[in-house]
Design an enzyme around this catalytic site. Structure first.
Site, PDB file in Angstrom:
ATOM      1  N   HIS A   1       0.844  -1.197   0.000  1.00  0.00           N
ATOM      2  CA  HIS A   1       0.000   0.000   0.000  1.00  0.00           C
ATOM      3  C   HIS A   1       0.882   1.251   0.000  1.00  0.00           C
ATOM      4  O   HIS A   1       0.573   2.238  -0.658  1.00  0.00           O
ATOM      5  CB  HIS A   1      -0.917   0.018   1.231  1.00  0.00           C
TER       6      HIS A   1
ATOM      7  N   TYR B   1       0.571 -10.827  -4.778  1.00  0.00           N
ATOM      8  CA  TYR B   1       0.814  -9.429  -4.434  1.00  0.00           C
ATOM      9  C   TYR B   1       2.087  -8.907  -5.100  1.00  0.00           C
ATOM     10  O   TYR B   1       2.244  -7.699  -5.289  1.00  0.00           O
ATOM     11  CB  TYR B   1       0.808  -9.220  -2.922  1.00  0.00           C
TER      12      TYR B   1
ATOM     13  N   HIS C   1      -1.362 -10.354   4.656  1.00  0.00           N
ATOM     14  CA  HIS C   1      -2.018 -11.192   3.648  1.00  0.00           C
ATOM     15  C   HIS C   1      -1.400 -12.596   3.590  1.00  0.00           C
ATOM     16  O   HIS C   1      -1.715 -13.370   2.696  1.00  0.00           O
ATOM     17  CB  HIS C   1      -1.939 -10.537   2.267  1.00  0.00           C
TER      18      HIS C   1
ATOM     19  N   GLU D   1     -13.060 -42.124 -26.904  1.00  0.00           N
ATOM     20  CA  GLU D   1     -13.599 -43.138 -25.983  1.00  0.00           C
ATOM     21  C   GLU D   1     -12.574 -44.213 -25.658  1.00  0.00           C
ATOM     22  O   GLU D   1     -12.872 -45.406 -25.687  1.00  0.00           O
ATOM     23  CB  GLU D   1     -14.881 -43.765 -26.540  1.00  0.00           C
TER      24      GLU D   1
END
Lengths: 736, 736
Positions: free
Chosen positions: B201, B257, B412, B661
């Site tokens: 931040h 982050y 975090h 298959e």
């Protein structure tokens, strides 16, 4: 292990000088199933046709690997998915491939390999009895069910036909008699119950036996294949074309089995056309074989088949059956739309027809396939309901609503009259579970249908349609499930697209009718879906309407009573025992909404059903062996009603973009959703957040020629046919 | 709504004649954040560089739409995902875009639009107090958290810088003072707790404020951004470069982050480089910014970031942050491997650096990015453990094992010391839940972290590592989670690839050590993974080892006791309350195996842990608001032990092909798996179905130089370093 033997000194004319296709005689041995001359000795000449060249490379790699591994024709032992099962499957693929490669390249090693393998089968096959792992279904010899033996024969005879003229007479005789005639006999007169059924298992048997008839120059086998063991025409291939397809080319068992069944239909039809052109088999019954090919393609979303009835959801047009069908269909019609399907498949087949596809694609002749809204009627006469497909556009991400208003579809059918599913934004949103099965995974019951296919997947509650008193339609007994829906109305174009169908007889004394309307709205990325399901019963009952969906629940408008520390099951039987209950709630008239998110788009499911209880939960209860996928559902429940109307609206909205970290339109554009009945008209009103409204009126009388009138906001409004749509502008001075 | 005003008669030199970048002075107004001359007036000249042209077209479409919609600068009201939140986000994107477009095209309308919008902000911003929807975290003014305000500033100042010299002085002054200086003041001296943190931040705040400093020619702001409010260097951008990255460029909060944080680091670094080249910012701390870019890319699988700690699993390299990072990294290094990343992204940025990328790509200079095994050390000095990445190859489908032996990673971070995840065949197989959050979806708590992020996602039991007595490491208190793992050994190449790490202090009195070995085996499509987790405790305890996986359970080797009619929860707290229990079982020594299937490949998880109880279940209990994804887990439980060893083997095998298959290798190739301890060596023996065996010996002593000896089948075997591997041929005469 059988030692490989090499036959020396067989002189063969160069492949490029092989005679062109001629009428078969008992003495000759040249290929009869296709116009082999078209591909004989092509070799490097395929280079201008990348799709064919790629196929050639792929097949070479696969067959060369099989040749390197050596011939392995084991004594049958294992069920589906097991070692001997898979080996015999690999063998028929290698046999088929070796035949095609021999024709195309002229390389004798491929013919030798096919012969050596077939001689090994000639030693093994005559001594075989019923397969040791046989289960409920008809036992095969090489495989646990005779169906797989028929498939072996369909592939094997094609491979053999392609190399037969390269074999010395004594080998040819040995293989003719000890392998193919024995197999054809076992699968026809030796298995009358399968061979004379009207069913896809019989189609494979008919095709294998009939093609063997052509190759062995044995018209008796051909006639039995075409008209049944007694040659009366009451069974056999032609009768199956009459009864298994509707006039629209819809196959009775649904899209998944239509795909599977298609291969013997188209391959045998091509063989018939090559050997008995006078039968005009591709024109038979208004060209039903060609219709069936197109209908198969229309029954897909993003290339994946609508997973109705016993269906695996991972089946797409990228399968061998559809490579064959597209090639044969294109060679017969030269419809350029089929080329774009081949392009999407990225594959074709190593046949003259596959070569035509590759040539036309290389010449840039492909046109988009016209995916469109349509009603595919069910039943031999088209009177047994049908599948209503409503497409918002032809694109792979355009919304598609499919209403399943068909008949039962025999033993693989589900008890889901008036079920529906929805695709949007490239995804399945309102879902059908399909079959409870792990195809070819041995640890899951040998790859067969699981017990949960009966206890869950076929039951009504596993679908998005009405359940009465927690039981399934017809008591979940398919042999008594003869009543079929009536498709009352269908409109595939314009502003009013929808389907109305009615069902009586699925539950004693209960008739229900469902209108599904796909509502394009200006400014919305995708249409809204209106769902009105009216029930008339003879006595008070519990009515449930489940909605199975894909996505993560985001929010509900009403309060929930949650089971967060122990999770109970919803009921005791008929599929209810497999439903965990996460929460229940009783919405008020203005808050009956559940919102979920799937792949970045929001879906709000809004109900205006008076007195309804909502149940939120997940499949997977009573499943000790983890056989079920765990998928969420919402269930509307009405208790003690006789007549009732379930009224629902599904609205796609908004977008969450993970990369850009942006969200738009996470709130519904709908402010209110109400329902009222005026005379014989249901009036559904969607109030928008900007205070405008859309009214959809649905009349009881579904005659498209009849007119109706309704007074809305003091003004008389008229419409023709059952469904009317009216836009109410926002009142003066109001805003959000 | 602010009416748009148009400024007439402002004469500007043609863009192509703008002065080249020069040293800033207080009077001039030309762009300083990038070498704007490189892109000025390029216009149609970008045509030879399709990546840049596409970006130009995209940006034009987006900004033109914003201009057409008109300027909308609403009073802040809504939390993340809400209308005002999204509008302010759109605004900074439009502002940034308008700036770049003005430089590139010289079209004055873009400058006018930026000015008009900024003048609207100049009216709004000075009157704003704390955001009304502010939650726990630091309140912003425009947004609910100041972090978003910082992001606004980072974008906004770049857009403004690009148009500033096109504005009349009075407008420029108004915007300088009323918008940018106020924002910079609010985010620096006005928010000291955020600005001076060592945290992402703060990085955004530092970058925004510092770039604003360059643009406003205000060195004081720049110095605060670089060295903290008191300019001591104890905080600020440089200190964050010191403390938030390890010497390997690993970011303390983990890859998710790291991606997010990277943008302000690289953008601000580029701005510093442009304005104060003498700082040699890209060489700072052994070029840690460039290392961080490469490490971000290495921390991905198929382009998606390893979802450790609070991470959204849908985050890939296709995000704005990485477009910027790749462009800036390439412009600085001209490393052609970065070009292949840009190619995969299919995107770049409208900056001089983005232009360089597009030019070089157009010139065919891209080389593959060297994805490889590596140990990314954690901690400022590289001493706090790390992330061990073991890649089986550089391809997008090659197996990757990641051991998370890092420190906490702050608020975090998850309590998951010695956790691991596995990717195989292009998919996440052993999984990490990531964060419990619906980013930007307002109905889910405004898009913020959900309560379940604390109660479930961060808890130890939500990860694939040891849980003691049903509690989480460090009591789930991140502030006391200071102890870090020791990475004892790492080997990324050759036949013996693996990681050994040890953790003490996460639980009182408990030390545990984990060896993870990626074992390539001849004939196997993908390596097997050996997992030996040894615990030494000071008292008897309950030890749990969960394995969270992706796939559908196919089979177990041992009998299950199933909870099929009511489903209980596993525990009461610490994440256990969110786990439903489907079944439990007690394996015998030879049958402790669970097999699941994911995307057509089988995975058999085999345990040789004596006395273990197995719990099978699913996340999603105690979740009344449907906030959790429902994902399966297997848990090994040991009760009453003090010292213990969890011994496990995960084997990818086989292939199920839905289109063809066919199923191959659905059975495990392993016949037995045993563990014994000889002296200080753990001996793990994998017995193969063909009766051969592989022995892996793991010594307590992890010194890579030390030699060890063991007698196997009567023969002494030696190896160096902790892990030895020995192939035991199959005994004479034995076969499967």
């Amino acid at each position: 292990m059988i030692a490989r033997t090499f036959l020396l000194g067989v002189a063969l004319a160069a492949m490029t000088t092989l005679p062109a296709h001629a009428a078969p005689s008992a003495d000759d041995a040249h290929p009869v199933l296709t116009n082999a001359a078209a591909i004989s000795g092509l070799g490097a000449q395929t280079e201008g046709y990348p799709l064919f060249t790629a196929e050639l490379t792929r097949m070479r790699k696969s067959v060369d690997a099989a040749m390197k591994a050596g011939i392995d024709v084991p004594v049958p032992k294992d069920p589906g998915g097991g070692a001997t099962h898979e080996q015999h499957k690999r063998n028929y693929m290698a046999l088929y491939g070796a035949g095609m490669l021999y024709r195309i390249t002229g390389d004798k090693r491929y013919a030798d390999f096919a012969r050596d393998m077939l001689l090994a089968y000639a030693k093994l096959y005559p001594g075989l009895g019923p397969h040791p792992a046989a289960a409920n279904e008809a036992a095969g010899r090489l495989f646990w069910q005779s169906l797989n033996d028929s498939v072996w024969l369909v592939y094997g005879i094609q491979g053999y036909d392609a190399v037969r003229d390269a074999l010395p007479p004594q080998d040819r005789k040995m293989i003719d008699e000890q392998v193919f005639r024995r197999m054809a006999t076992f699968l026809s007169t030796g298995s009358p119950k399968v061979f004379d059924r009207i069913h896809n298992h019989a189609t494979w048997a008919n095709a294998g036996v009939g093609m063997t008839g052509y190759v062995l120059r044995d018209q008796d086998l051909v006639d039995k294949a075409l008209k049944g063991l007694d040659k009366s025409g009451k069974a056999g291939f032609l009768r199956q074309l009459d009864l298994l397809f509707s006039p629209d080319g819809y196959y009775a068992e649904g899209p998944y089995y239509q795909r599977y069944a298609l291969q013997p239909f188209v391959i045998f039809a091509a063989a018939i056309d090559a050997n008995e052109p006078q039968r005009r088999i591709f024109e038979y019954r208004d060209a039903v074989v060609l219709k069936a090919i197109r209908t198969s393609i229309q029954s897909t979303y993003g290339g994946y088949f609508f997973p109705f009835n016993d269906a695996m959801p991972d089946k797409s047009l990228k399968t061998e059956e559809l490579y064959q069908a597209v090639a044969i269909g294109y060679a017969k019609t030269h419809d350029p739309a089929l080329l774009s399907i081949a392009q999407w498949q990225g594959r074709t087949v190593l046949t003259p027809q596959g070569l035509e596809v590759a040539r036309a694609l290389a010449a840039g002749k492909a046109k988009p396939f016209p995916f469109t809204s349509l009603l595919l009627r069910d039943g031999p006469d088209g009177n047994d309901g049908g599948i209503a497909v409503l497409r918002d556009g032809p694109g792979t991400k355009d919304q598609v609503l499919v209403a399943k208003n068909t008949a039962q579809g025999m033993g693989h059918g589900h008890f889901d009259r008036l079920n529906w599913i929805l695709y949007d934004n490239g995804r399945a949103i309102v879902t059908d579970y399909g079959a409870a099965r792990f195809l070819n995974i041995e640890a899951k019951d040998g790859g067969r249908y699981l017990p949960e296919n009966e206890s869950w997947a076929k039951q009504t509650v596993a679908h998005n349609t009405l359940v009465v008193d927690e039981t399934s339609q017809f008591g979940a007994n398919w042999k008594s499930a003869t009543a079929t829906p009536h498709q009352l109305w269908f409109s595939g174009d314009g502003q009013i697209r929808g389907s109305i169908a009615e069902m009586a007889g699925a539950y004693p004394g209960v008739t229900f009718r469902r209108a599904l309307v796909q509502l394009s709205v200006k400014g919305a990325k995708s249409p809204l879906v209106l769902d009105l399901l009216r029930v008339n019963g003879s006595k008070a009952a519990r009515y449930d309407l489940p909605l199975h969906y894909a996505g993560h629940l985001i929010d509900t408008g009403f309060a929930l009573k949650s089971n967060v520390t122990t999770r109970p099951v919803l009921g005791q039987a008929n599929g209810y025992q497999h439903l965990w209950v996460d929460a229940t709630g009783t919405p008020a008239p203005d808050n009956g909404v559940v919102t979920w998110i799937e792949d970045g788009r929001f879906y709000s499911y809004r109900v205006a059903t008076p007195g309804v209880t909502m149940v939120l939960g997940e499949s997977g209860a009573n499943d000790p062996r983890f056989n079920l996928r765990r998928e969420p559902f919402i269930l509307q429940r009405l208790d003690g009603a006789r007549d009732a109307a379930f009224v629902s609206l599904l609205e796609p909205h908004g977008r969450y973009d993970a990369a850009a970290e942006t969200t738009t339109g996470s709130e519904s554009a709908v402010r209110s959703f109400t329902h009222r009945r005026e005379g014989d008209v249901d009036v559904l009103t969607i109030g928008w957040r900007n205070a405008a409204a859309t009214v959809v009126a649905i009349a009881e009388d579904t005659d498209p020629a009849h007119a109706h009138t309704l007074v809305l906001n003091g003004k008389a409004q008229s419409w023709k046919g059952p469904v009317g749509r009216f836009e109410m502008p926002k009142p003066e001075g109001k805003s959000r």
